[in-house]
Scaffold this motif. Sequence first.
Motif, PDB file in Angstrom:
ATOM      1  N   UNK A   5       0.886  -1.163   0.000  1.00  0.00           N
ATOM      2  CA  UNK A   5       0.000   0.000   0.000  1.00  0.00           C
ATOM      3  C   UNK A   5       0.920   1.208   0.000  1.00  0.00           C
ATOM      4  N   UNK A   6       0.876   2.002  -1.054  1.00  0.00           N
ATOM      5  CA  UNK A   6       1.734   3.174  -1.150  1.00  0.00           C
ATOM      6  C   UNK A   6       0.957   4.418  -0.765  1.00  0.00           C
ATOM      7  N   UNK A   7       1.521   5.199   0.163  1.00  0.00           N
ATOM      8  CA  UNK A   7       0.891   6.443   0.562  1.00  0.00           C
ATOM      9  C   UNK A   7       1.493   6.976   1.841  1.00  0.00           C
ATOM     10  N   UNK A   8       1.264   8.253   2.110  1.00  0.00           N
ATOM     11  CA  UNK A   8       1.882   8.902   3.256  1.00  0.00           C
ATOM     12  C   UNK A   8       1.242   8.556   4.604  1.00  0.00           C
ATOM     13  N   UNK A   9       0.165   7.815   4.601  1.00  0.00           N
ATOM     14  CA  UNK A   9      -0.504   7.472   5.860  1.00  0.00           C
ATOM     15  C   UNK A   9      -1.807   8.238   6.075  1.00  0.00           C
ATOM     16  N   UNK A  10      -2.314   8.825   5.016  1.00  0.00           N
ATOM     17  CA  UNK A  10      -3.559   9.589   5.089  1.00  0.00           C
ATOM     18  C   UNK A  10      -4.759   8.648   5.297  1.00  0.00           C
ATOM     19  N   UNK A  11      -5.916   9.229   5.497  1.00  0.00           N
ATOM     20  CA  UNK A  11      -7.131   8.440   5.714  1.00  0.00           C
ATOM     21  C   UNK A  11      -7.412   7.509   4.535  1.00  0.00           C
ATOM     22  N   UNK A  36       3.987   1.293   2.547  1.00  0.00           N
ATOM     23  CA  UNK A  36       5.173   2.038   2.105  1.00  0.00           C
ATOM     24  C   UNK A  36       4.825   3.517   2.192  1.00  0.00           C
ATOM     25  N   UNK A  37       5.527   4.240   3.068  1.00  0.00           N
ATOM     26  CA  UNK A  37       5.239   5.660   3.260  1.00  0.00           C
ATOM     27  C   UNK A  37       6.370   6.569   2.789  1.00  0.00           C
ATOM     28  N   UNK A  38       7.494   5.994   2.404  1.00  0.00           N
ATOM     29  CA  UNK A  38       8.643   6.771   1.947  1.00  0.00           C
ATOM     30  C   UNK A  38       8.372   7.347   0.556  1.00  0.00           C
ATOM     31  N   UNK A  39       8.453   8.671   0.449  1.00  0.00           N
ATOM     32  CA  UNK A  39       8.125   9.329  -0.815  1.00  0.00           C
ATOM     33  C   UNK A  39       9.045   8.891  -1.952  1.00  0.00           C
ATOM     34  N   UNK A  41      10.487   5.950  -2.309  1.00  0.00           N
ATOM     35  CA  UNK A  41      10.072   4.604  -2.716  1.00  0.00           C
ATOM     36  C   UNK A  41       8.786   4.660  -3.535  1.00  0.00           C
ATOM     37  N   UNK A  42       7.851   5.512  -3.119  1.00  0.00           N
ATOM     38  CA  UNK A  42       6.586   5.661  -3.847  1.00  0.00           C
ATOM     39  C   UNK A  42       6.854   6.194  -5.260  1.00  0.00           C
ATOM     40  N   UNK A  43       7.700   7.212  -5.360  1.00  0.00           N
ATOM     41  CA  UNK A  43       8.046   7.784  -6.661  1.00  0.00           C
ATOM     42  C   UNK A  43       8.751   6.753  -7.539  1.00  0.00           C
ATOM     43  N   UNK A  44       9.479   5.846  -6.925  1.00  0.00           N
ATOM     44  CA  UNK A  44      10.175   4.802  -7.664  1.00  0.00           C
ATOM     45  C   UNK A  44       9.231   3.897  -8.441  1.00  0.00           C
ATOM     46  N   UNK A  45       7.983   3.829  -8.010  1.00  0.00           N
ATOM     47  CA  UNK A  45       6.975   3.044  -8.729  1.00  0.00           C
ATOM     48  C   UNK A  45       6.290   3.863  -9.814  1.00  0.00           C
ATOM     49  N   UNK A  46       6.641   5.143  -9.927  1.00  0.00           N
ATOM     50  CA  UNK A  46       6.023   6.003 -10.932  1.00  0.00           C
ATOM     51  C   UNK A  46       4.648   6.488 -10.522  1.00  0.00           C
ATOM     52  N   UNK A  50      -1.557   9.123  -4.719  1.00  0.00           N
ATOM     53  CA  UNK A  50      -1.778   8.054  -3.748  1.00  0.00           C
ATOM     54  C   UNK A  50      -3.220   8.116  -3.273  1.00  0.00           C
ATOM     55  N   UNK A  51      -3.717   7.046  -2.703  1.00  0.00           N
ATOM     56  CA  UNK A  51      -3.015   5.806  -2.411  1.00  0.00           C
ATOM     57  C   UNK A  51      -2.855   4.958  -3.668  1.00  0.00           C
TER      58      UNK A  51
END
Length: 80
Positions: A5-11, A36-39, A41-46, A50-51
Amino acid sequence: MHIKILGPGCANCVTLERVTSEAVAELGLDAQVEKVTDYGAIAGYGVMRTPALVVDEEVVLSGRVPTTAQVREILAALPA
């Protein structure tokens, strides 16, 4: 099966994690769910919005929160 689950931890991210866990349980899948909350790492998936849902290193959904049924359909359609 490895699900991220990619995202900063939002609702919305929390909701995606919940519906994904429900779908995995309903399908009886042997899957590991990881947040995965690391920006970087998230950007690495293109992923730009999010989510996002990543299954076995492939982005299968981003930018919206699906229902449990929609996640179940996505997971069921993937090769075993």
